[in-house]
Each structure stands twice: as C-alpha cells, then as structure tokens.
Scaffold this motif. Structure first.
Motif, mmCIF file in Angstrom:
data_model
loop_
_atom_site.group_PDB
_atom_site.id
_atom_site.type_symbol
_atom_site.label_atom_id
_atom_site.label_comp_id
_atom_site.label_asym_id
_atom_site.label_seq_id
_atom_site.Cartn_x
_atom_site.Cartn_y
_atom_site.Cartn_z
ATOM 1 N N THR A 366 0.836 -1.189 0.000
ATOM 2 C CA THR A 366 0.000 0.000 0.000
ATOM 3 C C THR A 366 0.878 1.249 0.000
ATOM 4 O O THR A 366 2.061 1.189 0.353
ATOM 5 C CB THR A 366 -0.887 0.028 1.253
ATOM 6 N N PRO A 367 0.316 2.397 -0.368
ATOM 7 C CA PRO A 367 1.105 3.629 -0.285
ATOM 8 C C PRO A 367 1.669 3.859 1.115
ATOM 9 O O PRO A 367 2.813 4.310 1.269
ATOM 10 C CB PRO A 367 0.096 4.711 -0.671
ATOM 11 N N GLU A 368 0.875 3.533 2.146
ATOM 12 C CA GLU A 368 1.340 3.720 3.515
ATOM 13 C C GLU A 368 2.534 2.830 3.824
ATOM 14 O O GLU A 368 3.471 3.252 4.518
ATOM 15 C CB GLU A 368 0.200 3.442 4.497
ATOM 16 N N ARG A 369 2.514 1.608 3.315
ATOM 17 C CA ARG A 369 3.638 0.697 3.569
ATOM 18 C C ARG A 369 4.907 1.198 2.881
ATOM 19 O O ARG A 369 6.000 1.136 3.453
ATOM 20 C CB ARG A 369 3.296 -0.717 3.057
ATOM 21 N N LEU A 370 4.777 1.703 1.675
ATOM 22 C CA LEU A 370 5.940 2.223 0.967
ATOM 23 C C LEU A 370 6.532 3.414 1.721
ATOM 24 O O LEU A 370 7.752 3.542 1.850
ATOM 25 C CB LEU A 370 5.561 2.654 -0.450
ATOM 26 N N ARG A 371 5.676 4.262 2.218
ATOM 27 C CA ARG A 371 6.166 5.426 2.971
ATOM 28 C C ARG A 371 6.827 5.012 4.277
ATOM 29 O O ARG A 371 7.797 5.643 4.714
ATOM 30 C CB ARG A 371 5.009 6.388 3.225
ATOM 31 N N SER A 372 6.312 3.957 4.900
ATOM 32 C CA SER A 372 6.912 3.511 6.162
ATOM 33 C C SER A 372 8.319 2.964 5.941
ATOM 34 O O SER A 372 9.207 3.159 6.775
ATOM 35 C CB SER A 372 6.020 2.458 6.829
ATOM 36 N N ILE A 373 8.538 2.270 4.814
ATOM 37 C CA ILE A 373 9.883 1.772 4.506
ATOM 38 C C ILE A 373 10.833 2.945 4.276
ATOM 39 O O ILE A 373 11.959 2.976 4.774
ATOM 40 C CB ILE A 373 9.846 0.854 3.270
ATOM 41 N N ALA A 374 10.366 3.921 3.499
ATOM 42 C CA ALA A 374 11.201 5.100 3.227
ATOM 43 C C ALA A 374 11.512 5.856 4.513
ATOM 44 O O ALA A 374 12.646 6.323 4.717
ATOM 45 C CB ALA A 374 10.505 6.018 2.228
ATOM 46 N N LYS A 375 10.534 5.975 5.392
ATOM 47 C CA LYS A 375 10.753 6.685 6.651
ATOM 48 C C LYS A 375 11.798 5.965 7.499
ATOM 49 O O LYS A 375 12.653 6.614 8.132
ATOM 50 C CB LYS A 375 9.456 6.812 7.439
ATOM 51 N N ARG A 376 11.753 4.649 7.502
ATOM 52 C CA ARG A 376 12.748 3.900 8.276
ATOM 53 C C ARG A 376 14.152 4.181 7.764
ATOM 54 O O ARG A 376 15.103 4.308 8.548
ATOM 55 C CB ARG A 376 12.463 2.386 8.184
ATOM 56 N N GLN A 377 14.300 4.319 6.448
ATOM 57 C CA GLN A 377 15.614 4.620 5.879
ATOM 58 C C GLN A 377 16.069 6.027 6.272
ATOM 59 O O GLN A 377 17.231 6.246 6.615
ATOM 60 C CB GLN A 377 15.579 4.480 4.352
ATOM 61 N N MET A 378 15.162 6.991 6.217
ATOM 62 C CA MET A 378 15.511 8.361 6.600
ATOM 63 C C MET A 378 15.931 8.417 8.063
ATOM 64 O O MET A 378 16.921 9.070 8.426
ATOM 65 C CB MET A 378 14.318 9.303 6.369
ATOM 66 N N ASP A 379 15.170 7.742 8.914
ATOM 67 C CA ASP A 379 15.470 7.778 10.340
ATOM 68 C C ASP A 379 16.796 7.097 10.652
ATOM 69 O O ASP A 379 17.532 7.531 11.541
ATOM 70 C CB ASP A 379 14.335 7.123 11.123
#
Length: 487
Positions: A366-379
């Motif tokens: 889902t779009p939310e799942r994709l954003r959560s993966i990206a956020k983990r990388q940023m953090d």
C-alpha cells in the motif's frame, strides 16, 4: 559573510541534535551541502565560507568557458555523468515535493541552477561536440589538495559525432528537461531555454549512439564507467522530455523503443549509471492516469521493483542490514538507500492518486507501507541505528568526523593561506584528527552490511560523500518535513 549569515550557518549545524528526527533541519542541511561542492567563482551569498573560488580557468585550453558546476565527491574533478544525474534528481525532488520545501525551495532551485548554468556552457558546441568532464582524474586522484590550490591538469573531455556518449548526453537531456519544469513559473524564459537545450541534447544522444566510456576509455573508467549501457539513458531522457513538454512523440519513442533499448532489463537498479527502476516508476504514472495504457509493461516492472523492497514478501527482495538499512554490495551504499527511498515515496503518491496498491504475493504494498519503509531509511540515516550515529555531517550530536573529502579535511584558506602542493596535503589525509571544516549536510557512503562504521578518512567507500546521495535525499526529506502521518 555577514554576522547574521555566520549565525544562521551555526544554527543549521546545531539544529536536530536531540530527540525525534528533525526533517526540516535535515532538509536544510542536505541542500546546504551542495554549496560545499561548488566549482568556480563563489557568489556573495555563499554560506559555507571555508570554501573559496576554484578552477577558474576550466576549458581555457580549448578556448571554451567550462567554469562552474559541481565536484562530484571528495575529489576535484567535474564528472558530467554523475553531475547530470544529480541535477535530474534535484529537479525531480522539486517537481514532486517542492510544495513541501517551504523556505528551502529557493535554495533547492539555486542548487539546480548552479548545475544547469554549467550544462549550457558544456553543450554550447552542439550538435558537433559536448563537453562531459573537466579535470584529469588520474592526476587528481594522485593528490590530496584543496580545490582552491589544485595544480593538476584541468584537461577537458568531450564526446562528438564520431566518439558518441549517448549515456551522458541522455542524462543531461533529462536534467535540463526536469529543470525546465522547476523554473516554468518562476523564470519562464530560463525554463524555455532549458527545454530547447534538452531537445537538442537528446537529438544528439539519439542520433550518435554509443557509450561514452567506450569513447573516452581510461579518462572516465574506472571512475564512472557506463556499466549498464547507454540505452536506459535514451529512454530516460525521452521520458523526461515527454513529462516536460507533453509531446506524444517522446512517449511513443519510449514505447516503440522499449524492446530495442532493453527497457525490461535490470529493473531493480537505480542510480547514476542505471536508470531502469526510476524509468519504470516515472513512466508508470502515465499508465496509472490512463494516458497511455500501452505502457503497461513499465507499470509491471515498477510493481516488481516495489515488491522486491518489501522484506515480508516470500519472493526475492533486496538485502537489509540487521539494523534495517537497505544494503547493496559495492561502494557508497547510501546512494542506493536515498534513491530507492525517493522512488518509494514518488510511487506511493502515484498509487494514492489512483487509489491503488500493489499485490506482492500474499501481502499488499500500500502507499502507507511504501512510505513507512522510506521513513525507516531516513530515520536510520539521521541516527536511529545500532550506532546511534547520524550519517549526515552536522546533524545530531554524533556524526562522521573524518570524511573522505579534500576541502573538508584540510585547513581553509583563512586558516592556512599558504599554497598546499599536490602531496603537501598527505599529512591531513593520514591524520586521525577530525576534519577542520564541517561539510554540513554531507551524507557519507555509510555502514557495512553489519551496521558498522569506522569513521576512517581512508575508507572512501564508507566515508566519502557524493552529490548523488544527497540529490534524491532532498525530495525524501521534503516529504517527511511536512507529512503529518506516523508511518
């Protein structure tokens, strides 16, 4: 620099030192980094004042002005191929997430324009010739010297009708086309000039086909060889020209050349050399919006790429470190982290706009799942990792102190006005002391597959910053700097 300017730089360095990730502070720093990579005469508004004018005669031996542009990394060479990709990604960051950049939007535009002004010069001799590099890389890499002092050969290299470079030309066309979208409203004349140049550069790339590393050989290899072939850059350039112009000619070019230019190859790679995953995501939007149902294969390849990023899928997927960082074998892993994170966020937006998700076997992307993966990388980059170390210089309480970067590692002109020779800088290369000049916003190559980082200047694979790490990072940080959801 004014007293106010000095205070502002100090403020940028100290922001985001504690607590949850401060994406706005990180965004400001990620853009500021590009000022430390500038070549040529620096403007009065230059904020990183330990840098000074450099390479003021580039191109003079060929009776052409090639002053300006960016040094790609910790060296003093202007490599056109990665510079063009950097520019494309900076422009794409603004195109997709510029509305989230706030006051940093103008700084992002300035970073883009520093490159595009240089590309106008480098392509001024088209359609016969295009300049793609300034500085002898072999001579440069034998020295440890400030850019302000460098006395290594500033040889310039070009591609032409008999010695083609479709890869570097195709990427430069993409950069100019993407940048034309950035300036369309704020500077329509400049935007139109960019678009005209992009069209001419693309025609040159397409008419005289070949890889620039075949033409220039050891002048660009092993530094920036084209390992994936020039074909992806032709499709990439055409895709950006369609996005910038709306001209169906370029969309038809992407479709009719899909097989002959290998659009279905290496779909899970994206970076300065290989554009396939980014190409598929960019073109998939046309399919998702219903504008081009004949581009379904690009959408399928984009979906396959996205599914490969989900660690919970049963199929083949990319590797992650134990601490959760995307990891690909080779040097400068953070280039993969930031470019992939950017694509995740872009595709998430595309999917959201069409109310879609991607089936990945038994799970759904889902779009939310994709954003959560990206956020983990940023953090992870900003300090939420096993070492509690920020991999962005100048962000947080702990960040790399000994980055592989000539200008940062040696005393500034202010502190050491005497000329430093080619080998004279070796003492600063070998010392274990921290770098005296903080290259604010620089993101280094990053930790190994076990989340370990030595903070060693000599280990360039881990400790060297490059422009194409930061360029997609700008867009990703812009998204999270405004996003209010908790992914």
């Amino acid at each position: 620099m004014t007293k106010f300017g000095i205070i502002m730089v100090a403020f940028l360095v100290m922001q985001g030192a504690t607590g949850a990730p401060d994406y706005k502070s990180a965004l400001a720093k990620s853009i500021l980094f590009f000022e430390g990579q500038r070549s040529g005469p620096l403007p009065p508004c230059q904020r990183l004042t330990w840098r000074r004018d450099s390479a003021l005669r580039d191109g003079s031996d060929e009776n052409i002005d090639l002053v300006g542009g960016y040094y790609d990394a910790g060296d003093n060479v202007k490599f056109g191929f990665p510079m063009a990709f950097t520019t494309t990604m900076l422009a794409w960051s603004v195109v997709e997430f510029g509305d989230s950049m706030g006051d940093e939007l103008e700084n992002a535009k300035a970073a883009i324009r520093w490159a595009t002004d240089y590309f106008f010069k480098a392509t001024s001799t088209l359609p016969e010739k295009m300049f793609v590099q300034a500085g002898d890389p072999n001579g440069d890499h034998n020295c440890w010297e400030r850019p302000e002092d460098m006395d290594t050969p500033r040889t310039v290299y070009s591609v032409d009708t008999e010695h083609p470079g479709s890869d570097v030309a195709g990427e430069t066309a993409a950069a100019m086309a993407a940048a034309s979208m950035v300036f369309k409203t704020s500077d329509p004349t400049y935007s139109q000039n960019l678009l005209q140049a992009a069209t001419q550069i693309f025609d040159f790339a397409d008419k005289y086909r070949g890889a620039y590393s075949d033409s220039l050989k050891t002048s660009v290899c092993p530094f920036y060889c084209d390992f994936s072939g020039y074909q992806d850059e032709l499709l990439w350039g055409a895709s950006w020209l369609h996005k910038a112009t709306g001209d169906d000619y370029y969309l038809n070019y992407v479709h009719t050349n899909e097989k002959t230019l290998g659009a279905d190859e290496n779909i899970n790679e994206f970076g300065w050399d290989n554009k396939h995953a980014g190409l598929n995501v960019l073109v998939a939007k046309e399919y998702l919006t219903g504008n081009a149902v004949f581009l379904q294969s690009y959408k399928s390849h984009a979906d396959s790429f996205i599914c490969s990023l989900l660690p919970e899928t049963s199929g083949t997927h990319v590797d992650y470190t134990p601490g959760g960082l995307i990891y690909k074998i080779g040097g400068s892993n953070m280039q993969h982290v930031t470019s992939i994170s950017f694509l995740l966020l872009v595709y998430a937006n595309y999917l959201s706009s069409s109310s879609q998700s991607i089936p990945c076997g038994s799970v759904s992307a889902t779009p939310e799942r994709l954003r959560s993966i990206a956020k983990r990388q940023m953090d992870y980059i900003l300090g939420e990792n096993p070492l509690n170390l920020s991999y962005m210089v100048g962000y947080g309480d702990r960040f790399p102190q000994r980055i592989h970067h000539r200008g940062s590692s040696m005393p500034s002109i202010t502190d050491h006005p005497d000329f430093i020779t080619c080998k004279g800088g070796t003492i600063w290369y070998n010392t274990t002391n921290p770098n005296p000049n903080i290259l604010v916003g620089a993101v280094v190559g990053g930790p190994d597959s076990s989340d370990q980082y030595a903070d060693d200047r000599v280990d360039f694979k881990q400790s060297e910053p490059v422009t194409y790490i930061n360029a997609p990072l700008v867009g990703a940080l812009a998204f999270f700097s405004e996003d209010k959801n908790n992914y």
